[in-house]
Design an enzyme around this catalytic site. Sequence first.
Site, PDB file in Angstrom:
ATOM      1  N   ASP A 164      21.573  11.517 -32.682  1.00 31.95           N
ATOM      2  CA  ASP A 164      22.404  10.944 -33.701  1.00 31.95           C
ATOM      3  C   ASP A 164      23.087  12.295 -34.556  1.00 31.95           C
ATOM      4  O   ASP A 164      24.108  12.391 -35.049  1.00 31.95           O
ATOM      5  CB  ASP A 164      21.476  10.364 -35.018  1.00 31.95           C
ATOM      6  N   LEU A 245      23.371   7.867 -43.056  1.00 30.50           N
ATOM      7  CA  LEU A 245      24.801   7.988 -43.410  1.00 30.50           C
ATOM      8  C   LEU A 245      25.946   8.934 -42.483  1.00 30.50           C
ATOM      9  O   LEU A 245      26.958   9.276 -42.923  1.00 30.50           O
ATOM     10  CB  LEU A 245      25.009   8.303 -44.787  1.00 30.50           C
ATOM     11  N   ARG A 246      25.126   9.421 -41.418  1.00 35.31           N
ATOM     12  CA  ARG A 246      25.665  10.500 -40.649  1.00 35.31           C
ATOM     13  C   ARG A 246      27.015   9.962 -39.785  1.00 35.31           C
ATOM     14  O   ARG A 246      28.096  10.644 -39.816  1.00 35.31           O
ATOM     15  CB  ARG A 246      24.991  11.038 -39.923  1.00 35.31           C
ATOM     16  N   ALA A 247      26.876   8.654 -39.675  1.00 39.39           N
ATOM     17  CA  ALA A 247      27.778   8.133 -38.887  1.00 39.39           C
ATOM     18  C   ALA A 247      29.324   8.049 -39.779  1.00 39.39           C
ATOM     19  O   ALA A 247      30.556   8.353 -39.307  1.00 39.39           O
ATOM     20  CB  ALA A 247      27.649   6.607 -38.184  1.00 39.39           C
ATOM     21  N   VAL A 250      30.979  11.576 -39.979  1.00 37.90           N
ATOM     22  CA  VAL A 250      31.385  11.972 -38.837  1.00 37.90           C
ATOM     23  C   VAL A 250      32.787  11.034 -38.471  1.00 37.90           C
ATOM     24  O   VAL A 250      33.707  11.689 -38.065  1.00 37.90           O
ATOM     25  CB  VAL A 250      30.604  11.702 -37.389  1.00 37.90           C
TER      26      VAL A 250
END
Length: 342
Positions: A164, A245-247, A250
């Site tokens: 991830d 929420l990293r997606a 990015v």
Amino acid sequence: MSAAASRPAFPFTALVGQAALQRALLLAAIDPAIGGVLVSGPRGTAKSTAARALAALLPEGAFVTLPLGASEDKLIGTLDLEAALRESAVRFAPGLLARAHGGVLYVDEVNLLPDVLVDVLLDAATSGINTVERDGISHTHEARFVLVGTMNPEEGELRPQLLDRFGVMVELATPYDAAERQRIVKARLAFDADPQAFGAAHEAEQRALALRIAAARGVLDGLVWSDAVHERAARHSIEAAVDGLRADLVMLRAARALAAFEGADAVSPDHVDQVADGVLAHRRRAPPQRPDAPSRAPPSAERDRTHAEANAGADADWGELPPEPVAAAQVKGVIPLPAKKR
């Protein structure tokens, strides 16, 4: 200088059949805070060739390889504690992160590295800073580089927590189109026969692409995300049922880098659509949907709904199975019972 060290890199603009990888590398070069590019694929799919080619486009041109047996000190650098105590001055011996500043840090078979080294790599790739601490003494330096990690799925996977943290993932496959294989092989043979002449033939394209990367870096911070762009990123992440929420973060950074590379005045939802697959490839927990398909609840919600439906009804017994028809067969030697009179 050895012949290998003086040998020019294969031109980035001459790569064949690597459009997805090329775009991912360019976006990471424009905004290294995207978090690095993970390239998955079998041997012989030009993973290292593409990474070296990208480094040749960057002003510093540094290409640093992290060997599998490297220690943490070799990666982050070391501090001379005796000198610090004796002279009250910090003496720092740079590691690979410092050498890669402004260039490309290439890690082959990143899935075989110890998790602690992968953590350090990803922290530095995202933050652009490396901090070394020993016994209360610390030293911090810039470490902005494009992290390119490669892996062969047959040799093991990365833990989901580490997957991830890579910004973008590209999955390569062996080409089985005869015409494409011929173009790849012909380009490679021409380069091997005369690297200088092959590079000269692509020099104008290379120079133009390098200037385009520099221009995109210059306007990157001036591009903002509208609410429509935020909504599109959120929808992609929800449909993929990603964790955290990293997606979204990015995806927005990658969309902005793409807009800057294209010379657009603003980031658009279309830019988000173009980068979504690469951002979600290693994070997706639900199959991709058609644009006109109804939205689907995350897997956990689907399980809860199915469980509730299966156990609905006051008369249902726990664990009860519906009756199934069974074919009757006459057994020899058994006298059938007479039918009951009504």
